[in-house]
Scaffold this active site. Structure first.
Site, PDB file in Angstrom:
ATOM      1  N   THR A 127      -7.970  66.632  41.360  1.00 54.94           N
ATOM      2  CA  THR A 127      -6.535  66.864  41.513  1.00 54.94           C
ATOM      3  C   THR A 127      -5.798  66.222  40.340  1.00 54.94           C
ATOM      4  OG1 THR A 127      -6.676  66.940  43.898  1.00 54.94           O
ATOM      5  CG2 THR A 127      -4.597  66.147  43.004  1.00 54.94           C
ATOM      6  N   ARG A 157      -7.075  75.329  55.138  1.00 59.93           N
ATOM      7  CA  ARG A 157      -6.950  73.857  55.107  1.00 59.93           C
ATOM      8  C   ARG A 157      -5.974  73.421  53.993  1.00 59.93           C
ATOM      9  NH1 ARG A 157      -7.763  69.670  51.069  1.00 59.93           N
ATOM     10  NH2 ARG A 157      -8.201  67.744  52.163  1.00 59.93           N
ATOM     11  N   GLY A 167      -4.404  69.946  52.136  1.00 58.59           N
ATOM     12  CA  GLY A 167      -4.606  68.503  51.986  1.00 58.59           C
ATOM     13  C   GLY A 167      -3.295  67.753  51.862  1.00 58.59           C
ATOM     14  N   GLY A 198      -7.536  62.069  46.353  1.00 64.97           N
ATOM     15  CA  GLY A 198      -8.588  61.524  47.201  1.00 64.97           C
ATOM     16  C   GLY A 198      -8.797  62.392  48.420  1.00 64.97           C
TER      17      GLY A 198
HETATM   18  N1  ASP Z   1      -6.277  65.098  47.702  1.00 67.51           N
HETATM   19  C1  ASP Z   1      -6.817  66.409  47.464  1.00 67.51           C
HETATM   20  C2  ASP Z   1      -6.968  67.123  48.785  1.00 67.51           C
HETATM   21  O1  ASP Z   1      -7.377  66.508  49.751  1.00 67.51           O
HETATM   22  C3  ASP Z   1      -8.136  66.398  46.782  1.00 67.51           C
HETATM   23  C4  ASP Z   1      -8.232  65.537  45.559  1.00 67.51           C
HETATM   24  O2  ASP Z   1      -7.402  64.672  45.315  1.00 67.51           O
HETATM   25  O3  ASP Z   1      -9.167  65.740  44.798  1.00 67.51           O
HETATM   26  O4  ASP Z   1      -6.717  68.296  48.821  1.00 67.51           O
END
Ligand code: ASP
Length: 338
Positions: A200, A228, A230, A252
């Site tokens: 991300t 889904r 996030g 995360g």
């Molecule tokens: N936080 C992002 C999510 O859960 C994923 C990531 O930060 O890599 O969609």
């Protein structure tokens, strides 16, 4: 006399303005990033992108543009690079497509915009900004969000534009494991917990007016299903900005960041408990989240223009630029000079 005093006032206003420090901090995802996993070429390519994003964002601030411009410019560079899980290079969903999330928040008036699960918008961060500036809403999702961004004249692409071989390989690995486990949902979340790769992207900047803006953009988690979403497009979880306390962009395991309202929690500790941003971030990332198994990190900016980068994973693609320092790093053992 009147002329002289108005000249003096303008001069003083300019001097005060020029005194406000400008700065930008960025991330390109946190996770199990270890030296053994990255070739020298890949490492150089990632650092080049991070530097370009920092320099572009900082140049916007130096030219007197606001923090919103700087954050969007920096994030677009990372979205357009295959090296990160945002825009081009986004991870694959279980159905082998891409669904992207992004959000942006302005600390001066707590205005915010977000899109979730867009499939055809080339740069989701632009759509998030458009939601904030040109709609009465904060978050738009799915087909409606794509239709809105198209109506705003933002670049649209085929979903396959986001394809990359590296992300497809990651999809295949997770798919194989999931099949072995019989595609039970418990198995899917088990695989997600251990196999998902971060990437991300996010940026937080402070401009000459002392206004803080934070933005985040992502492809989410590999093999995500059923729409889904996030933390990245969720204001208060993946992104938050308030000129009185701080700006935060997170990366995360999103489910944890949503449940612990991570970005807002950090800013709230600064605002109500008078803690420094570094201390508040350390408490939330290294104590609260770590104790429950929530992997990830944040970047943040305080009202004095001091960047913070905090993560409880092996590494985080990250960097910041202030008037006297430019810093870019990947691994956990790369310390900022004192
Ligand atoms: N936080 C992002 C999510 O859960 C994923 C990531 O930060 O890599 O969609």
């Amino acid at each position: 006399m009147k002329l002289l005093s108005s000249f003096l006032m303008t001069f003083m206003a300019c001097a005060v303005m020029a005194d406000k420090p400008i700065a930008i901090v960025i991330h390109g995802g946190a996770g199990t990033i270890e030296r053994s996993q990255l070739s020298a070429e890949k490492e150089a390519a990632i650092k080049k992108d991070l530097n370009q994003a920092l320099n572009t964002g900082y140049a916007a601030l130096e030219a007197g543009q606001d923090a919103m411009e700087a954050v969007v410019a920096a994030i677009m560079i990372l979205e357009n690079s295959e090296n990160f899980n945002a825009g081009k290079g986004a991870v694959y969903t279980r159905e082998k497509g891409h669904e992207l999330d992004a959000s942006i928040m302005r600390g001066s008036d707590l205005q915010a915009g977000a899109v979730a699960g867009v499939k055809y918008t080339k740069n989701p961060i632009l759509a998030a900004r458009a939601v904030m500036l040109h709609s009465p809403h904060v978050m738009l999702a799915g087909a409606g969000a794509d239709a809105f961004s198209k109506a705003r004249g933002l670049d649209q692409v085929e979903n396959s534009y986001f394809d990359t071989e590296a992300r497809f390989e990651a999809w295949k690995k997770v798919d194989e494991k999931t099949r072995q486990k019989g595609r039970k949902e418990a198995a899917v979340s088990d695989v997600l917990d251990h196999e998902f790769k971060f990437g991300t992207v996010g940026a937080v900047a402070i401009d000459r007016q002392g206004h803080i803006v934070a933005g985040t953009s992502t492809g989410g988690m590999t093999y995500k299903a059923w729409g889904r979403i996030g933390d990245s497009p969720v204001i208060g979880a993946g992104t938050y900005a308030d000129d009185r306390s701080c700006g935060i962009s997170a990366t995360g395991h999103g489910e944890y960041f949503i449940r612990y309202a991570v970005a807002h929690d950090i800013c709230a500790r600064v605002l109500y408990q008078g803690k420094s941003l570094a201390q508040a971030a350390d408490e939330v990332i290294n104590q609260t989240l770590k104790s429950v198994g929530g992997d990830g990190g944040i970047i943040g900016m305080d009202p004095q223009g001091r960047p913070v980068m905090m993560f409880n994973t092996a590494g985080m693609y990250r960097g910041f630029k202030t008037s006297d320092e430019t810093y870019v790093a990947i691994y956990g053992d790369e310390k900022v000079a004192d």
